[in-house]
Design a protein around this motif. Structure first.
Motif, PDB file in Angstrom:
ATOM      1  N   ARG A 151       0.847  -1.187   0.000  1.00 54.79           N
ATOM      2  CA  ARG A 151       0.000   0.000   0.000  1.00 54.79           C
ATOM      3  C   ARG A 151       0.890   1.247   0.000  1.00 54.79           C
ATOM      4  N   LEU A 152       0.316   2.335  -0.427  1.00 58.09           N
ATOM      5  CA  LEU A 152       1.048   3.598  -0.448  1.00 58.09           C
ATOM      6  C   LEU A 152       0.812   4.316   0.880  1.00 58.09           C
ATOM      7  N   ASP A 210      -6.175  -1.849  -8.903  1.00 60.07           N
ATOM      8  CA  ASP A 210      -5.809  -3.014  -9.731  1.00 60.07           C
ATOM      9  C   ASP A 210      -4.552  -3.749  -9.257  1.00 60.07           C
ATOM     10  N   ALA A 211      -4.036  -3.403  -8.089  1.00 60.56           N
ATOM     11  CA  ALA A 211      -2.876  -4.128  -7.561  1.00 60.56           C
ATOM     12  C   ALA A 211      -3.291  -5.556  -7.211  1.00 60.56           C
ATOM     13  N   PRO A 212      -2.369  -6.522  -7.280  1.00 61.50           N
ATOM     14  CA  PRO A 212      -2.709  -7.900  -6.897  1.00 61.50           C
ATOM     15  C   PRO A 212      -3.142  -7.945  -5.436  1.00 61.50           C
ATOM     16  N   LEU A 226       6.038   2.704  -0.337  1.00 59.86           N
ATOM     17  CA  LEU A 226       5.240   1.625  -0.902  1.00 59.86           C
ATOM     18  C   LEU A 226       5.594   0.372  -0.108  1.00 59.86           C
ATOM     19  N   GLY A 227       4.817   0.109   0.921  1.00 58.65           N
ATOM     20  CA  GLY A 227       5.206  -0.935   1.866  1.00 58.65           C
ATOM     21  C   GLY A 227       4.150  -1.988   2.106  1.00 58.65           C
ATOM     22  N   TYR A 228       4.620  -3.140   2.607  1.00 59.95           N
ATOM     23  CA  TYR A 228       3.693  -4.188   3.020  1.00 59.95           C
ATOM     24  C   TYR A 228       3.022  -3.771   4.323  1.00 59.95           C
TER      25      TYR A 228
END
Length: 297
Positions: A115-116, A224-226, A200-202
Motif C-alpha cells: 500500500r502507499l 488493480d494491484a494484486p 510503498l510498503g507491506y
C-alpha cells in the motif's frame, strides 16, 4: 579498521560456503538482510513474516544441506549465474525475467499487497489522483500530479510485476534511493524520518514498526494491484537445484498442514488483516493441490 560483526560473518561464511559447495546436494543460501542472517543461524528470534516462514522450512531441511552466505542480491545473482552447484536466495517474487533464468520453490510466505503510505501530518491526497473507491489510480498518475514528491526506492529489489511496471515510469527525481543490508527496515526508517513523502510498503512491515512507535500514517490501496504477493526461494537452474527444490517442495507441503505456518503469518498482522490473510493462505494451498497451480503469482 576493525571488521563489523556482519563483515566478519561474511568472511567466515564465505570460507564455509567454499568448503560446503563441493558437497553433493549442498545448497548455498545467499542472504542480503543482516538481521535475517543472524536469525537463520539461530542467534535471534524471528521478527517478521519472511524470516518466520523461512525458519520453518530451514528447520525441516536436513542439517548440512544449506550453507548460509551473507551477501548482496547482486552478488547472489552473479553466483547463481556462475556456479555449477545449487545456489538460492529467499524472499523473491516471480517476474518474467527471473522465470526465464531461474527456478522457484513452492510459496513460502504471502503478504497482503503493498500500500502507499503517507505521513498523516500532510494533507490527504487530492481527489484527482484517486478513483471512486478512494484508491490511488496509479503511481504514474500520483507523481504526474505531485511533481516534486518523493518515494523511498530500492533498485535491487523487485516490487512484483505490477508495481515494477509502474515504478519504471516514475522519474528518478521522485525516488529517494536506498540500498543496504536491511532493506525493509532501512526504507521504513527513511520514510519515518520524513526524508521521503511516500512509502510503498507491506502492511505487515509497517504495522511491525508502528505498533511500537508514536507515528501516524495514512494508507492508500493502489487500483488493480494484486491481492497478495508471494515470496519464494529462487535458485539457479541446474540439476542440483532441481533435486534440492524437489525435496524442498515436499517439505513445504507438510509445513502447509501445520498451525505454525499460519501463525508465522498471522502473529505479525493487525487484527483487521488476519482473516483475509488466512483466506489467501488457504487459497494458495488449494491451488497447489489442484490443477490450477499455474495461477499462482
Amino acid at each position: 579498521m576493525l571488521l563489523s560483526v556482519f563483515s566478519l560473518f561474511k568472511v567466515v561464511s564465505c570460507l564455509m560456503s567454499l568448503l560446503s559447495s563441493s558437497l553433493v546436494g549442498a545448497v548455498q543460501l545467499y542472504v542480503d538482510d543482516e538481521k535475517d542472517f543472524t536469525i537463520y543461524q539461530g542467534l535471534n528470534p524471528t521478527t517478521n513474516i519472511a524470516n518466520s516462514t523461512n525458519i520453518l522450512i530451514m528447520n525441516a531441511i536436513a542439517l548440512g544441506k544449506v550453507s548460509l552466505v551473507p551477501a548482496s542480491y547482486r552478488r547472489a545473482v552473479k553466483a547463481m549465474r556462475a556456479s555449477e552447484h545449487a545456489v538460492c536466495v529467499p524472499n523473491r517474487v516471480k517476474t518474467k525475467a527471473r522465470l526465464q533464468e531461474f527456478l522457484f520453490s513452492y510459496p513460502v510466505s504471502i503478504y497482503l499487497s503493498r500500500r502507499l503510505y503517507q505521513h498523516a501530518s500532510e494533507p490527504p491526497l487530492a481527489p484527482q489522483v484517486l478513483n471512486e473507491n478512494g484508491e490511488v489510480i496509479s503511481l504514474i498518475k500520483l507523481f504526474a500530479h505531485y511533481k516534486y514528491a518523493t518515494i523511498v526506492f530500492t533498485p535491487t529489489m523487485s516490487y512484483g510485476p505490477f508495481f515494477d511496471a509502474q515504478l519504471e515510469h516514475v522519474s528518478a527525481s521522485n525516488k529517494v534511493y536506498r540500498v543496504g543490508s536491511n532493506p525493509y527496515d532501512d526504507m521504513y526508517n527513511m520514510f519515518k524520518s520524513k526524508r521521503a513523502d511516500f512509502l510503498l510498503g507491506y502492511p505487515a512491515e509497517v504495522y511491525r514498526h508502528s505498533k511500537y512507535e508514536k507515528v501516524a500514517y495514512r494508507a492508500y490501496s493502489v487500483a488493480d494491484a494484486p491481492r497478495y504477493i508471494i515470496g519464494y526461494w529462487m535458485c539457479n537452474n541446474n540439476e542440483q537445484s532441481k533435486e534440492f527444490l524437489s525435496m524442498f517442495n515436499k517439505l513445504m507441503m507438510e509445513i502447509y498442514k501445520q498451525n505454525d505456518f499460519y501463525d508465522a503469518h498471522l502473529k505479525w498482522l493487525p487484527k483487521q488483516d488476519k482473516k483475509q490473510t488466512r483466506v489467501y493462505l488457504e487459497e494458495i494451498i488449494r491451488l497447489l493441490t489442484s490443477d490450477d497451480s499455474s495461477d499462482l503469482q
